[in-house]
Design an enzyme around this catalytic site. Structure first.
Site, short mmCIF file in Angstrom:
data_model
loop_
_atom_site.label_atom_id
_atom_site.label_comp_id
_atom_site.label_asym_id
_atom_site.label_seq_id
_atom_site.Cartn_x
_atom_site.Cartn_y
_atom_site.Cartn_z
N HIS A 269 0.84 -1.22 0.00
CA HIS A 269 0.00 0.00 0.00
C HIS A 269 0.86 1.25 0.00
O HIS A 269 1.91 1.33 0.64
CB HIS A 269 -1.05 0.00 1.10
N ASP A 281 6.13 0.49 6.71
CA ASP A 281 4.68 0.38 6.51
C ASP A 281 4.20 1.51 5.63
O ASP A 281 3.86 2.56 6.12
CB ASP A 281 3.98 0.38 7.87
N GLU A 315 -4.97 2.40 2.57
CA GLU A 315 -5.13 1.17 3.33
C GLU A 315 -5.33 1.46 4.81
O GLU A 315 -6.20 0.89 5.47
CB GLU A 315 -3.90 0.27 3.14
N GLU A 316 -4.50 2.37 5.34
CA GLU A 316 -4.42 2.56 6.79
C GLU A 316 -5.75 2.96 7.42
O GLU A 316 -6.01 2.64 8.57
CB GLU A 316 -3.36 3.62 7.13
N ASP A 343 3.06 -6.51 3.25
CA ASP A 343 2.69 -5.41 4.16
C ASP A 343 2.97 -5.79 5.62
O ASP A 343 2.10 -5.72 6.47
CB ASP A 343 1.21 -5.04 3.96
ZN LIG Z 1 -0.24 0.30 8.97
ZN LIG Z 2 0.44 -1.58 6.32
#
Ligand SMILES: [Zn+2]
Ligand SMILES: [Zn+2]
Ligand SMILES: [Zn+2]
Ligand SMILES: [Zn+2]
Lengths: 458, 458
Positions: A269, A281, A315-316, A343
């Site tokens: 992501h 991340d 995504e988060e 991820d």
């Molecule tokens: Zn995350």
């Molecule tokens: Zn992530």
């Protein structure tokens, strides 16, 4: 309805000598790869933090499209969608009495704001979320709930499940009982004064009260203050946020066209939390899968199947990119042979999981054996594939999991400390090698991975 | 003028059997001590950050006096003095172009403010302070100087010398050359996004321009940005500070009265930087010396000499407490037999240094041998004794150095991360044991440690 059990067993697959040699060459090349580092350094430096829906995430999309083109990917495009927006504006906390001093906190995603200037209340400490959940439904009127539950350090990230419960439920449970705010011990395993954000659930969790995470040392401190004070401990919390009903986000897509329009989908992501620069991340996931796909693309001749790299957006804050991808691509969903997301940081892959039809397990075994030289062991067939894969898995697409060592992942996850210096170049290369082998074999091996049962909800 | 060489050699000293047994009992007790931890937990929790001259430092003095009384010390008092005040109000930085993103900085002590709203300038990176010093005296007009010099990790803290030069000289050298601000890579050895403050020199350094430290990951990031950008990298820096010409600070003193009015002076500094809670700098020093002195005080009967514990104020911003102590006690300076400060964290003592007259070296050797069971080796006779001891050492008072392992000290020093969780209780106890043995022997052994040459300046 599950069709896996009634599938007809295929002959045990095996690789041609040429395929076996190619896998070995891909792994060798992966272990010397510099592309992943370059991609990762580029996105973390030139874009930096890239909160879902922000102008920075828009710059990240432009960066992603340019980078994919520069690396030779085809059909590069940005597929946009709309989503709600949440942004932190201010986050301050302090012990007011009896031991006045600042506390370092960060607002949790989708938290509502406190009144301007903040709110003040007596702290009531619960050692765990279940303790709060077991408390009577009244009696916390005007209080600030403090859920002090620590997080377990594990290799496979299994400590995160209960941590997420704490993060998403503390404010709800506190609000139910009349509390005015909820503080949690960070969902993290480090001891630095970098609190861990996270926690928004799609569409906005009903966080009845404003909620923030204390860094672990600050949670220690607040617990000590509560224990040492003879009377109540009072805290002031000031959280201000900015929200918008709808902003534009998007997925960035690039392809290595194959001889067929069957698809192998990999990616990570693109968005990150705002506090760090999103190195582990999930800059790493993007870097690894992009570099690995490029290695396959650099082989002589087209791959059999089309390799599609997706840099999912948003995504988060609720996996909006994954959902939008599934919606946009539902008409070609049957072309998706297998999908996998990276991820979970930049630690080495140590296990190969799948989520495929049972009839395809012998093929998974061939892949797993090819990965053994990278110190990767066989896993199980319960892979979820990654958050952004969830929606298409729900439509029946098989998935794989190149499981990374996450022992240290939650030291950094969702903190300001998620920066490039935390990534080990050798481990990043090991990932590239494993993903290149996986992508190549998924593309070249005869037959598909069957279909998964379609989820009821879709 | 040095009198050490002409002193008459004494007979080689030795301990009585009873003294040797007492030392062993003190070390045993030190290794099981809980007082130091209690003192340290108390000051870091109940007071927290305690910036020199602030209301928090005043609370720390009240805390210190109450704690010393509670532990049975006599003649407990606060000796005040006046000093100038500096406090950070705001510190923000961001890359404006070409890669917009926030940078985490902290103002260096005594920095002047930027204009309200900050200033913006092109970054000019120097890899080291000598590179900046070697630059022409013009050519940086309107620029923001970035001194990227890294700090060496060493056991004895010897990497700090050049780091302090960078911290105190960057702004001066930048200003000389027309620059509008100076950023430095933190004087620290960690890779967390906690910048290291520090650097004020007594009376206010002539920091020609506003100056701040980037955390090490942010310095990495700015260096990468400069390297990757095709044109200039522009940064905005906004530092706001509050100063006052004169505020009250003070030293807290408590004693274990001896049979004589000769003094053994030990202690640490009470103030801390504002960012952390001053656990390793220097709550630990206060905790260790207080607990060790108490162990000696708990022995049956009075010690021969009076043990004086001093919690010095305002060390960080210019050693005002140490200077005030020397001024206030100059009339009894000859009573000071030996002095030592603990101010290098909470790592174990690994070496015993002295700064005594040569004739007294055999006595130092006796102390050193008594410390061997704590894995402490003999050092040299070049101890400085600690910053707060500097002024009385300049008046001829001999000193000792119980040298701690500082390998990790500069990971935490002057950052928000200087918190209680970083202290190892076992190492803290080893310190207490060593200090108790030192204090006891300094008090009980026959004869003194001579005098040091009096510094010219005093
Ligand atoms: Zn995350
Ligand atoms: Zn992530
Ligand atoms: Zn200090
Ligand atoms: Zn200091």
């Amino acid at each position: 309805l599950c069709c896996a059990n009634i599938a007809i067993a295929e002959d045990a697959p095996s690789l041609t000598e040429r395929q076996a040699q190619t896998v070995d060459r891909l792994i060798d090349a992966g272990l010397e790869d510099d592309v992943a580092w370059e991609v990762l350094e580029s996105v973390t430096t030139e874009v930096g933090p890239r909160l879902a829906g922000s102008e920075a995430e828009a710059r990240a999309r432009d960066w992603g499209a340019a980078k994919l083109k520069q690396l030779g990917f085809k059909n590069v495009r940005i597929e946009t969608y709309e989503m709600p927006y949440w942004e932190r504006v201010k986050e301050e906390a302090e012990i007011v009495s009896p031991f006045p001093q600042p506390l370092i906190v960060t607002a949790l995603g989708n938290s509502i704001a406190t009144p301007e200037g903040g709110l003040t209340g007596e702290v009531v400490r619960f050692r765990t979320l279940p303790e709060l959940q077991a408390a009577p439904e009244t009696g916390l009127e005007g209080k600030i709930v403090f859920v002090d539950e620590p997080m377990a350090r594990t290799q496979n990230g299994s400590g995160y499940g209960t941590a997420v419960q704490k993060r998403s439920q503390a404010a709800v449970e506190a609000g139910k009982r009349g509390a005015v705010a909820a503080l949690i011990r960070s969902a993290g395993t480090d001891s630095h004064r970098n609190p861990h954000t996270g926690g928004a659930t799609r569409g906005g969790a009903p966080t009845a009260v404003p909620t923030a995470a204390l860094s672990n040392p600050d949670a220690d401190q607040l617990a000590r203050a509560v224990n040492r004070a003879e009377g109540p401990v009072t805290v002031r919390l000031d959280l201000q946020v900015k929200t918008a009903e709808s902003v534009t986000s998007g997925n960035v897509i690039g392809e290595i066209p194959g001889k067929t329009d069957e698809l192998i989908v990999v990616g990570g992501h693109l968005d990150s939390w705002d506090l760090g620069t999103g190195a582990i991340d999930d800059g790493a996931g993007i870097a690894i899968t992009t570099a690995a796909a490029k290695l396959v693309g650099d082989l002589r001749g087209k791959p059999t199947r089309t390799i599609r790299v997706v840099m999912w957006g948003a995504e988060e804050v609720g996996v909006y990119g994954g959902a939008a991808y599934a919606e946009a691509h539902k008409d070609e969903i049957d072309k998706h042979i297998i999908a996998a997301e990276s991820d979970f940081g930049a630690g080495p892959v140590w296990r190969f999981d799948t989520g495929v039809a049972e009839a395809a397990l012998p093929k998974a075994e061939v892949i797993e054996k090819a990965l053994r030289r990278l110190a990767i062991i066989p896993g199980d067939n319960h892979a979820h594939g990654g958050a952004d894969i969830g929606a298409i898995r729900g439509l029946g697409v098989p998935v794989a999991g190149l499981v990374q060592d996450g022992t240290d992942y939650f030291d950094l996850h969702h903190t300001p400390d998620d920066t490039l210096d935390k990534v080990d170049p050798a481990a990043l290369r090991q990932n590239v090698a494993a993903w290149a082998a996986f992508i190549y074999l998924a593309s070249e091996m005869d037959g598909d991975f069957g279909r998964l049962p379609v989820a009821q909800e879709e």
